[in-house]
Design an enzyme around this catalytic site. Structure first.
Site, short mmCIF file in Angstrom:
data_model
loop_
_atom_site.label_atom_id
_atom_site.label_comp_id
_atom_site.label_asym_id
_atom_site.label_seq_id
_atom_site.Cartn_x
_atom_site.Cartn_y
_atom_site.Cartn_z
N HIS A 270 0.88 -1.17 0.00
CA HIS A 270 0.00 0.00 0.00
C HIS A 270 0.92 1.22 0.00
CE1 HIS A 270 -3.68 -2.19 1.93
NE2 HIS A 270 -3.52 -2.48 0.66
N ASP B 12 1.07 4.10 1.32
CA ASP B 12 1.49 4.78 2.55
C ASP B 12 2.57 4.00 3.30
OD1 ASP B 12 -0.69 2.96 2.94
OD2 ASP B 12 -0.99 3.75 4.96
N HIS B 13 2.93 2.83 2.81
CA HIS B 13 3.98 2.03 3.44
C HIS B 13 5.28 2.01 2.63
CE1 HIS B 13 1.55 0.19 6.69
NE2 HIS B 13 0.58 0.58 5.87
#
Length: 144
Positions: free
Chosen positions: A62, A64-65
């Protein structure tokens, strides 16, 4: 052992929270866990030496990681990094980062080693004389 939360709780950048990233210090070794956007700024704010990070673990793909990862890899080059960097994460991470580096006509002046995990079963990811890292056994669909 010391854990420094550089960011959590934000899938989108906000002024009060930052995308996911943590520094885990074990026996004077630094491990970066996830690398959301803004990780480099948070590393600087926390006075964490970039050169001490030799292992990066990406939990899943994802944005945001891991959207901050290619920038960090590039910054290491600008800082004349000489030591190898090991990146651990799900299958596909190497392809994503290599594509970004290739299309931006970027390169590294250090060894960049990807260790992609293809199994959902618990497995040994990294081990040396001081630290052992294993992934938890979970199915990809469990994170949704």
């Amino acid at each position: 052992m010391k854990l420094t939360i550089l960011g959590c709780y934000a899938a989108t950048p906000r002024t009060s929270t930052k995308p996911t990233s943590q520094i885990l210090e074990i026996k004077n070794r630094l491990f970066l866990i996830d690398c959301g956007e803004g990780t480099q700024v948070q590393l600087r704010k926390n006075k964490i030496r970039f050169s001490k990070i030799n292992h990066i673990f990406i939990s899943h793909l994802h944005g945001d990681h891991f959207f901050g990862l290619v920038g960090l890899v590039s910054t290491f080059t600008l800082l004349n990094r000489a030591t190898d960097l090991h990146i651990y994460g799900p299958k596909g991470l190497k392809e994503i980062i290599k594509l970004q580096l290739r299309l931006s006509n970027s390169w590294t002046n250090y060894g960049l080693h990807f260790h992609e995990l293809e199994s959902n079963e618990s497995q040994l990811i990294f081990e040396d004389d001081r630290v052992t890292v294993k992934n938890d056994s979970f199915k990809a669909q469990d994170i949704y």
